[in-house]
Motif scaffolding. Structure first.
Motif, short mmCIF file in Angstrom:
data_model
loop_
_atom_site.label_atom_id
_atom_site.label_comp_id
_atom_site.label_asym_id
_atom_site.label_seq_id
_atom_site.Cartn_x
_atom_site.Cartn_y
_atom_site.Cartn_z
N TYR A 1 0.84 -1.20 0.00
CA TYR A 1 0.00 0.00 0.00
C TYR A 1 0.88 1.25 0.00
O TYR A 1 0.64 2.19 -0.76
CB TYR A 1 -0.91 -0.01 1.22
CG TYR A 1 -1.81 1.21 1.35
CD1 TYR A 1 -3.10 1.19 0.84
CD2 TYR A 1 -1.36 2.37 1.97
CE1 TYR A 1 -3.93 2.31 0.96
CE2 TYR A 1 -2.17 3.49 2.08
CZ TYR A 1 -3.45 3.45 1.58
OH TYR A 1 -4.26 4.56 1.68
N THR B 1 -5.04 -1.13 5.62
CA THR B 1 -4.14 -1.35 4.48
C THR B 1 -3.90 -2.84 4.26
O THR B 1 -3.78 -3.29 3.11
CB THR B 1 -2.79 -0.64 4.68
OG1 THR B 1 -2.06 -1.22 5.77
CG2 THR B 1 -2.98 0.84 4.92
N SER C 1 -5.02 -5.45 1.06
CA SER C 1 -4.06 -6.36 0.44
C SER C 1 -4.51 -7.82 0.54
O SER C 1 -3.73 -8.73 0.24
CB SER C 1 -2.69 -6.19 1.10
OG SER C 1 -2.20 -4.88 0.91
#
Length: 410
Positions: free
Chosen positions: A153, A203, A207
């Motif tokens: 990220y 984040t 992912s």
């Protein structure tokens, strides 16, 4: 028993080590240099002060394991300004080689030791070999602290900056594909993941990491250092401070742009504390630093004194899993302006002890600076509330919450 490995032993690592050792749960600690203060290395010229930073008196000496082959030369090269040898990803003594060496050494220790731990605790980008060894040995739980949130990220944010702000490219950290692949592999191997903020957890979710696998345990902050009413003298300049590495990941260009906008309306007294990641190669940054009071480094007690003297801390990070200085600012009665991508935004109640602003918005930062410079009563209220809200999470509570998460306690 829990084996812990980390290259240097940051404050969060020390808090965990102390709690584990106190409960007799620490199997061993593996680092580049892990000493006690009575070590002769701490008395050496040039490197003695650095060695003192690597002391762990809270841990029994028999549990400390050092692997200094790459890190000691790295420290010496930096002190001699031989930066080509320590340049990220490519220098012989770059941090990545330090991490790799310690990771492989601790993995070899795990293979060789007759007394196996029941758990290992590793940190992002620094434990792939250790985790692989633990899986091969079997019967070992893998705990992973993603101190940076998702590195992938962060890379996406920085790639955008390279195109949007080419003048600041020298201040953009180079996070290699190797680092991303390593964290991806570590996350896949981990049984439990610890992060310090809801931003970091988000984040990881973006992912593809299941949220049930991730526990949020906020980092500790100091107890309030101001024990009286915090007042602001009307009519003086607004005292603004930035503390942190001077990188675009910290949003440094947006900080300076906000100062430029705000100074057109109000008087500002600005202090910048932090090392220049670009080592003088960023001409845009060099030009900005000449306008303000800049300390390239400062001992922690001096940072605290500067925070005590400041009105507002600004931290417009583009991707930061926490930001310890925010807790320190609150404890000194300093109002805080942070971006929504700073994990320590969890500590800020918008309009109460500071403000949370959008990323990449110098205009939003400038508007808040002008507001506080023009309204001394509002600034006084924010500073008072900063002290009131400080210290809600200590390093002891951080360590307890980590242990609760990895030991399966409610």
């Amino acid at each position: 028993m829990i084996l812990v490995a980390h290259p240097v032993g940051n404050q969060n690592v020390r808090a965990l080590l102390g709690a584990l050792n106190q409960r007799r749960l620490l199997h061993s600690f593996h680092s580049s240099l892990a000493l006690h203060k009575d070590s002769w290395l701490c008395r050496l010229p040039v490197v003695g002060k650095e060695c003192l930073r690597r002391t762990f008196d809270m841990v029994d000496g028999a549990l400390l394991h050092s692997y200094p082959r790459y890190d000691v030369p790295r420290v010496l090269c930096d002190k001699l300004k031989w930066y080509s040898l320590t340049q990220r990803n490519i220098g012989m003594f770059c941090p990545e080689n330090v991490y790799e060496h310690i990771d492989r050494a601790s993995a070899q220790f795990l293979y060789n030791t007759a007394r196996k731990p029941s758990q290992v605790y590793g940190y992002d980008g620094k434990c792939k070999a250790l985790f692989t060894a633990a899986k091969a040995v079997g019967g070992i739980t893998l705990n992973y602290e993603a101190a940076f949130g998702s590195i992938s990220y962060a890379c996406g944010m920085l790639d955008h900056e390279r195109e949007a702000n080419p003048a600041w490219r020298a201040s953009i950290p180079n996070l290699s594909e190797t680092t991303i692949r390593k964290q991806t592999a570590e996350l896949a191997l981990a049984d439990r993941i610890i992060v310090a903020s809801t931003f970091a957890k988000r984040t990881l979710g973006e992912s593809g990491i299941a949220h049930q696998k991730v526990a949020v345990t906020p980092y500790g902050a100091p107890a309030p250092m101001v024990h009286k009413e915090v007042n602001v003298r009307a009519g003086g300049p607004l005292k603004v401070i930035f503390v942190g590495a001077l990188t675009q990941q910290k949003g440094i260009s947006y900080f300076f742009e906000a100062l430029k906008i705000a100074s057109g309306s109000v008087a500002l007294d600005v202090t910048v504390i932090g090392a220049d990641y670009a080592n003088g190669r960023n001409q845009a940054l060099n030009s900005e630093l000449k306008k303000y009071r800049w300390l390239s480094s400062a001992p922690h007690d001096q940072v605290i004194r500067q925070l005590l003297a400041a009105d507002v801390l600004v931290l417009p990070s583009l991707a930061e899993a926490f930001g310890l200085v925010v807790g320190e600012a609150l404890s000194t009665g300093t109002a805080v302006i942070v971006s929504q991508n700073c994990g320590a935004a969890d500590l800020i109640i918008d309009g109460f002890n500071g403000y949370v602003v959008p990323i990449r918005s110098a205009e939003a930062i400038a508007a808040r600076l002008v507001e506080l410079a023009d309204d001394s009563e509002k600034l006084s209220a924010l500073k008072h509330n900063a002290v009131f809200s400080a210290g809600r999470t200590t390093w002891d509570t951080y360590a307890k919450e980590v242990l609760d998460a990895i030991l399966g306690q409610p």
